[in-house]
Design an enzyme around this catalytic site. Structure first.
Site, PDB file in Angstrom:
ATOM      1  N   ASP A 128      -1.216  -0.919   6.066  1.00  0.00           N
ATOM      2  CA  ASP A 128      -1.362  -0.307   7.385  1.00  0.00           C
ATOM      3  C   ASP A 128      -2.765  -0.474   7.946  1.00  0.00           C
ATOM      4  O   ASP A 128      -3.056   0.009   9.033  1.00  0.00           O
ATOM      5  CB  ASP A 128      -1.006   1.183   7.317  1.00  0.00           C
ATOM      6  CG  ASP A 128      -2.049   1.980   6.543  1.00  0.00           C
ATOM      7  OD1 ASP A 128      -2.321   1.619   5.373  1.00  0.00           O
ATOM      8  OD2 ASP A 128      -2.608   2.947   7.089  1.00  0.00           O
TER       9      ASP A 128
ATOM     10  N   ASP B  64      -0.255   5.010   1.012  1.00  0.00           N
ATOM     11  CA  ASP B  64      -0.486   5.890   2.160  1.00  0.00           C
ATOM     12  C   ASP B  64      -0.451   5.092   3.457  1.00  0.00           C
ATOM     13  O   ASP B  64      -1.138   4.085   3.606  1.00  0.00           O
ATOM     14  CB  ASP B  64      -1.838   6.595   2.023  1.00  0.00           C
ATOM     15  CG  ASP B  64      -1.865   7.575   0.868  1.00  0.00           C
ATOM     16  OD1 ASP B  64      -0.983   8.445   0.822  1.00  0.00           O
ATOM     17  OD2 ASP B  64      -2.739   7.451  -0.004  1.00  0.00           O
TER      18      ASP B  64
ATOM     19  N   ASP C  71       0.852  -1.178   0.000  1.00  0.00           N
ATOM     20  CA  ASP C  71       0.000   0.000   0.000  1.00  0.00           C
ATOM     21  C   ASP C  71       0.896   1.239   0.000  1.00  0.00           C
ATOM     22  O   ASP C  71       2.086   1.156   0.335  1.00  0.00           O
ATOM     23  CB  ASP C  71      -0.905  -0.025   1.235  1.00  0.00           C
ATOM     24  CG  ASP C  71      -1.959   1.060   1.197  1.00  0.00           C
ATOM     25  OD1 ASP C  71      -2.482   1.348   0.110  1.00  0.00           O
ATOM     26  OD2 ASP C  71      -2.256   1.635   2.264  1.00  0.00           O
TER      27      ASP C  71
END
Length: 259
Positions: A209, A15, A13
């Protein structure tokens, strides 16, 4: 149980893993550099459908992260791939930005508000009541409802913004029709991404995250999963989920030596 195969390809990922509010997370540059030097297949993923791969390449490069365009995979590209597989050469009424409209143009789709095959909803900073009303009427008239991702809010400097999932809920309430979401946590985004780089899930890993999107999608796609604690999911929240990542680490810096 049999041991997992060595990791030959990586999906990560963007961000919360590589960058946070426009600033690279320590270790992200070393991770990308080592990936490129190793020659291993990899993709940087984002559920955000606003930007094209070229846009994201330029933005990341300004931050010191040199990610080639072909190594960027967005929910807009996953949506376009899905529609191209389902109904090649179709038509769509699109609410979204250049990332989504460009992806659909590139697969030969006609963008129209006249009897489209699909209504496709993605992110935009300018959701209009007129566009949502048109979407509702087209869906009621038989257009199929597709969304790039189910994220209900997105980040901004001023705080959370309503995102695709929130607007999709409004349209669903008005039509009674649930959309098909192409982006995370749908493992479709992972599987189509793996196909673009010729990778296999058994020897691939997903870094994210968020437990509810990144880890869930990676797990359902059959990959090893790594949760970093530099984004949304906090350490005390991990045990609240009925599934677990393969490993929890502090940040992307802890994974550089695994490449």
């Amino acid at each position: 149980m049999a041991d997992r195969k060595p990791i030959e390809s990586w999906l990560t990922d963007m961000d919360g893993v590589l960058i946070h509010e426009g600033i690279p997370i320590p270790g992200a540059d070393a991770f990308i550099k080592k990936l490129r030097e190793s020659g291993r297949p990899f993709l940087v993923l984002t559920n955000n459908s606003i930007y094209t791969g070229r846009d994201l390449h330029a933005r990341l490069r300004r931050m010191g992260l040199d990610v080639p365009i072909e190594n960027i995979w967005t929910s807009a590209l996953a949506t376009a791939q899905f529609l191209d597989d389902q109904r090649p050469g179709g038509s769509a009424y699109v609410i979204g930005e250049a990332g989504l409209t460009t992806a659909l143009h590139d697969i030969g789709y006609v963008l129209t508000d006249h009897e489209p095959d699909y209504v496709v909803l993605g992110e935009t900073r300018t959701y209009s009541f007129e566009a949502m009303t048109k979407a509702v009427r087209l869906i009621n008239d038989g257009a199929r409802f597709i969304c790039t991702n189910p994220d209900e809010t997105g980040p901004s400097a001023e705080g959370p913004l309503p995102a695709t999932g929130a607007v999709a809920a409004l349209i669903t309430k008005a039509t009674g029709k649930q959309p098909y979401f192409a982006g995370k946590p749908n493992p479709l985004m992972m599987r189509t991404g793996l196909n673009t780089i010729g990778a296999h899930s058994e020897s691939s890993a997903m870094i994210g995250d968020r437990m509810d999107t990144d880890v869930l999608a990676g797990m359902e796609a059959g990959m090893q999963t790594f949760l970093v604690l530099t984004g949304l999911t906090r350490p005390e929240q991990v045990e609240n989920f009925p599934y677990r990542p393969s490993k929890v680490v502090d940040s992307i810096a802890d994974l550089v030596d695994l490449i």
